[in-house]
Design an enzyme around this catalytic site. Structure first.
Site, PDB file in Angstrom:
ATOM      1  N   HIS A 108     -73.715 115.158 -52.906  1.00 10.04           N
ATOM      2  CA  HIS A 108     -72.829 116.290 -53.210  1.00 10.04           C
ATOM      3  C   HIS A 108     -73.614 117.321 -54.024  1.00 10.04           C
ATOM      4  CE1 HIS A 108     -72.567 114.446 -57.161  1.00 10.04           C
ATOM      5  NE2 HIS A 108     -72.099 113.326 -56.629  1.00 10.04           N
ATOM      6  N   GLY A 167     -73.801 117.912 -57.081  1.00 12.09           N
ATOM      7  CA  GLY A 167     -74.481 117.353 -58.254  1.00 12.09           C
ATOM      8  C   GLY A 167     -75.889 116.898 -57.887  1.00 12.09           C
ATOM      9  N   HIS A 168     -75.999 116.143 -56.782  1.00 14.13           N
ATOM     10  CA  HIS A 168     -77.320 115.709 -56.311  1.00 14.13           C
ATOM     11  C   HIS A 168     -78.180 116.913 -55.941  1.00 14.13           C
ATOM     12  CE1 HIS A 168     -74.819 112.082 -55.054  1.00 14.13           C
ATOM     13  NE2 HIS A 168     -75.716 111.552 -55.871  1.00 14.13           N
ATOM     14  N   GLN A 194     -77.008  96.314 -58.601  1.00 16.50           N
ATOM     15  CA  GLN A 194     -76.340  96.947 -59.750  1.00 16.50           C
ATOM     16  C   GLN A 194     -74.819  96.902 -59.634  1.00 16.50           C
ATOM     17  OE1 GLN A 194     -78.240 100.862 -58.945  1.00 16.50           O
ATOM     18  NE2 GLN A 194     -76.231 101.757 -59.360  1.00 16.50           N
ATOM     19  N   TYR A 209     -74.504 109.711 -50.022  1.00 17.43           N
ATOM     20  CA  TYR A 209     -73.233 110.432 -49.991  1.00 17.43           C
ATOM     21  C   TYR A 209     -73.350 111.641 -50.920  1.00 17.43           C
ATOM     22  CZ  TYR A 209     -68.552 110.716 -48.141  1.00 17.43           C
ATOM     23  OH  TYR A 209     -67.446 111.130 -47.429  1.00 17.43           O
ATOM     24  N   LYS A 260     -74.108 113.295 -65.923  1.00 21.22           N
ATOM     25  CA  LYS A 260     -72.800 112.631 -65.768  1.00 21.22           C
ATOM     26  C   LYS A 260     -72.927 111.134 -66.089  1.00 21.22           C
ATOM     27  CE  LYS A 260     -70.737 111.467 -61.850  1.00 21.22           C
ATOM     28  NZ  LYS A 260     -70.075 110.129 -61.963  1.00 21.22           N
TER      29      LYS A 260
END
Length: 282
Positions: free
Chosen positions: A34, A36-37, A61, A32, A149
């Protein structure tokens, strides 16, 4: 761009690249994707001749009451994002490819996982460290890229790599934010319109803290109280934690007299969002 689902296929490709003398950068994700990735992919592309992105929602996790089933997934959209960034290989295994029925080996980092999210999500970092170790072993990268983050995750992975002598450079990349300051996150997709407006309170609290620090405030209690007051004024927000910790050891601090991390986790409706900033002591 090659998309593969088995460990054998990745190994084959990595072997060919190694024989050709290529350097490899790894961007581990849960998909998914965005901006940031994509900033991690840009950094990986700059430093390495080949880039691998892994897309795997890692079941081990997630806690029993967490959002494993509802975690957003959209592989077609992710493929387009990776293609656009010039990624060479996507590895998107199934859970059974990563963990066979008899799987029984885990990697656990102690100490750094005692505070912040580690304290509130027991077993979370054990799951993260185990899957990251497996991905490192499968892809054999020179460098791996993680977002700031998830500051605790970044610290834990750096410690694990150092402790276990992985010959991999871990590179942390800055937080990427929306125009109003909200940190980009796949979980932002859970937010309704009202919740999305409310979520900016995390960034407002960070800005408030930074302004106080600039004016010379050093007391963690005083700064945390101001951040707390700002967030509780937002009716949709419920604070999980706001903490200042030593940047190296992640143990709590009372005064800003060393490099420190301020990390916060806040529920907006049912969605748990995290954010942070680093204070550098001069």
């Amino acid at each position: 761009m090659n998309v593969v689902t088995t460990i054998g296929q990745v190994r084959e490709q990595v072997k060919a690249w190694r024989q050709a003398g290529y350097s490899i950068g790894l961007v581990p994700t849960m998909g998914y994707l965005h901006e940031g990735h994509q900033s991690l992919m840009t950094a990986a592309k700059k430093d390495n001749q080949k880039v691998i992105v892994t897309i795997f929602v890692n079941p081990i996790q997630f806690g029993p009451s967490e959002d494993l089933a509802s975690y957003p997934r959209d592989l077609e959209r992710d493929k387009i994002a990776c293609e656009k960034m010039g990624v060479d290989l996507i590895f998107c295994p199934t859970a059974s490819e990563m963990y066979d029925a008899n799987f029984n080996s885990y990697v656990d980092v102690n100490g750094l996982t005692d505070a912040l999210c580690g304290k509130r999500r027991p077993g979370h970092f054990k799951g993260v460290c185990t899957v990251v170790t497996k991905l490192f072993n499968i892809t054999q990268p020179d460098r791996a890229y993680f977002g700031q983050k998830d500051a605790q995750q970044l610290a834990v992975i750096k410690r694990m790599v150092s402790d276990l002598n992985f010959d991999i450079e871990i590179i942390g990349c800055p937080i990427v934010r929306e125009a109003d300051g909200l940190a980009k996150s796949s979980r932002n997709s859970y937010l309704s319109e009202c919740e999305r407006s409310a979520a900016v309170c995390l960034y407002q609290a960070i800005e408030c803290a930074n302004a106080m620090i600039k004016q010379g405030e050093k007391s963690v209690t005083v700064i945390t109280k101001a951040m707390h007051n700002l967030i509780v004024n937002q009716p949709l927000a419920k604070i999980d934690y706001i903490e200042f910790v030593d940047l190296a050891s992640l143990t709590s601090v009372d005064r800003l007299e060393q490099d420190s991390l301020c990390a916060l986790a806040v529920y907006i409706g049912k969605t748990r969002l995290i954010d942070n900033f680093i204070y550098q002591h001069h």
